[in-house]
Structures are given as structure tokens and as C-alpha cells.
Design an enzyme around this catalytic site. Structure first.
Site: not given
Length: 317
Positions: A159, A235-236, A265, A283
Site C-alpha cells: 500500500i 494504516a491502523r 473503532e 475506516h
């Protein structure tokens, strides 16, 4: 008379696209955990019969659930991230793990570029300005240019590289940091996240999550990015120290942020809601019909291969 052959039983942790769920229902007996009034009771009732768990990349599956399923053979992740599944624990249990790489790379990279532009050009602020009827009598402050800026990519995997290639079209100067330098890429390697942030106008977070990456983007990195810098995270949420980011945005120690992911989340710290220098997304990086369909098909392919005794198309464990 031959005994009836019953379809394998699977545990579906969270909903998928209707077409994918229809395909699952056609091939398996599906127990839907998210729809169960009592999840623990459902797991206890089906534990001995469940052979597969299907889950999302952000949700994963807890070790306690894995251990409660004595005949579990595979965890099929509908996503590229594996940080929400304990891979070593699964390996120790002899449980296979698959994910859905590559098919979501373009969509995540596209959204990353969109967030970069939206954050730099303050597009959400402009949208609210027009909707509030302020254009006839007011004036927005100037935004920041994107073309020709210095982009730092934190994590040059599939990515990250796709983002960098798109950024080339904007005439951006691109550098990156990774666990180690990448062969075969023309972008300049920088040894540490702090050094990368210090020389970047925009810091793009595309790193894999995990214990070693938790809060990697903390106060030192944010201060190095500086009051004109933009942070983009696809990403996270765990890769960024969220309280430090909120403080840096509030205090003006960085210029802005554009975020698709968060630490807890779907619970987003309310402090972000009051800020005009942050773009928020729920997200959505892989959330297109085309990509979610392709991801779902990979989940189906991995399940089919597992139950047929064939190699998994996209095995992680």
C-alpha cells in the site's frame, strides 16, 4: 442408504456483503456471531462443530474464542491486516489463517491521496462553509499546496508503494522509512520515523500494525513534523498515539491530520470533532463495491481450498 453429508459449520464474526453472505449460506451452515443475543451462549452451543471462523481485519478473533472451538481449522480474515488475530497462538493450535491482500491496495492508496488533498486544501472546511451559507459574506483562509511537496511514507509495503507511485504524479519528493531498506525502489530511505517526519511536509502512515508499531507516531514524530505538517493515517489507529495527536492538533504543533483509522473503532475521541484542521473517515479505505466483492471472493476461495484440502490461495499461517 448413504448418510446425509452435512455442510461444514462456520462462525461469521461480523457481517459481509449480501452476495458474499449468500455464497457462504449456500456452501456452509453459518452461525452469525454479531446477530446473536448471547454470543457466549452461541459459541458454547456450536463450539464442537465449527471448523472455520470468518472475521474482519479490524475485528479479528480473540484467543479465547479460538480456544473455545476444539475443531477449528481456519481463520479467514476479510482484510489485509492480521494484527487483530494472534498468529502465533493460531500456529500453536494448528489453525490456518488467511487474509485478502493485493485486491484492496488500489482503493486504500486512492483514499490516502484523497485524504492528503482534503487535509491540505481544507476541503471539508470549505464544504461546511458553503453549506452554512457563509460564502456570500465570508472568506476562507488560504490552504496548503499539495503538488511539489515532500512526502514521507511510513511503511513502504504494497500500500505504501502504491501511494508513493500516485504521489509521483503530483511532482512530490518522496522518502520512506521501513524496518529495512527496500530493494528495487527509487525512493530515498530514511532510518527513523522522527527523521522522516522532520524532512516531510506530509507524513503518510501506511505501516503494518503490531506490538512493535504501537504508538510509533508519538510526540517526537509529531513535533518533528511541525506546525505546517499534515499527518495522514490509513494504516491502523494503534500506530499513532491518539492523545498526543489530539494535543498536537489542538495546540497547533502540527498543521493538520486526515484520519481513516482510530485506536478504538468505532469510538472516536470527541476532541477531534471540534477541530477544523482534521479530516475524519469511518475506516472506509477499502469500502468500495468492487474491492469488497473481490475481498469476499478471496475469503470464499480460501475456505473452499481449506475444506477441499488444497493449498490456501492467500495463506498467512
Amino acid at each position: 442408504m448413504k448418510p446425509e453429508i452435512l455442510p461444514p459449520e462456520i462462525l461469521l464474526v461480523e457481517p459481509m456483503m449480501p452476495a458474499v453472505e449468500q455464497a457462504l449460506d449456500a456452501a456452509y451452515t453459518v452461525h452469525r456471531l454479531s446477530a446473536a443475543p448471547d454470543r457466549d451462549r452461541l459459541i458454547a452451543e456450536v463450539a464442537g462443530r465449527v471448523r472455520a471462523v470468518v472475521t474482519g481485519g479490524g475485528t479479528g478473533v480473540k484467543n479465547a474464542v479460538v480456544d473455545a472451538l476444539p475443531n477449528l481449522g481456519i481463520v479467514a480474515i476479510n482484510g489485509v491486516g492480521t494484527d487483530a488475530v494472534d498468529l502465533e497462538h493460531c500456529r500453536g493450535r494448528g489453525v490456518r489463517v488467511s487474509n485478502t491482500p493485493d485486491v484492496l491496495t488500489d482503493d486504500v492508496a486512492d483514499l490516502a491521496i484523497g485524504l492528503m488533498i482534503a487535509g491540505s486544501r481544507r476541503m471539508m472546511v470549505g464544504d461546511r462553509f458553503v453549506r452554512a451559507g457563509q460564502w456570500p459574506t465570508g472568506k476562507l483562509p488560504l490552504a496548503r499546496k499539495v503538488s511539489g511537496k515532500k512526502l514521507g511514507v511510513l511503511g513502504l509495503g504494497r500500500i505504501g508503494e502504491a501511494i508513493a507511485k500516485r504521489a509521483e504524479a503530483f511532482g512530490m519528493t518522496i522518502a520512506y522509512t521501513n524496518r529495512k531498506p527496500r530493494d528495487g525502489v527509487s525512493y530515498r530511505f530514511v532510518a527513523s520515523p522522527v527523521d522522516l517526519a522532520r524532512e516531510s511536509d506530509i507524513l503518510m502512515v501506511a505501516a503494518s500494525a503490531g506490538a512493535d508499531a504501537r504508538n510509533m507516531v508519538g510526540r517526537a514524530v509529531l513535533d518533528a513534523l511541525g506546525p505546517d505538517g499534515l499527518l495522514v493515517n490509513v494504516a491502523r489507529g494503534s500506530v499513532v498515539d491518539e492523545p498526543e495527536l489530539l494535543a498536537a492538533l489542538t495546540e497547533g504543533r502540527i498543521g493538520g491530520a486526515a484520519l481513516d483509522v482510530f485506536a478504538d473503532e468505532p469510538n472516536v475521541p470527541e476532541g477531534f470533532y471540534r477541530l477544523d484542521n482534521v479530516v475524519l473517515q469511518p475506516h472506509q479505505a477499502s469500502a468500495t463495491v468492487e474491492t469488497r466483492t473481490a475481498m469476499g471472493q478471496l475469503v470464499l476461495d480460501n475456505l473452499e481450498a481449506f475444506f477441499a484440502g488444497r493449498p490456501l490461495p492467500t495463506a498467512v499461517v
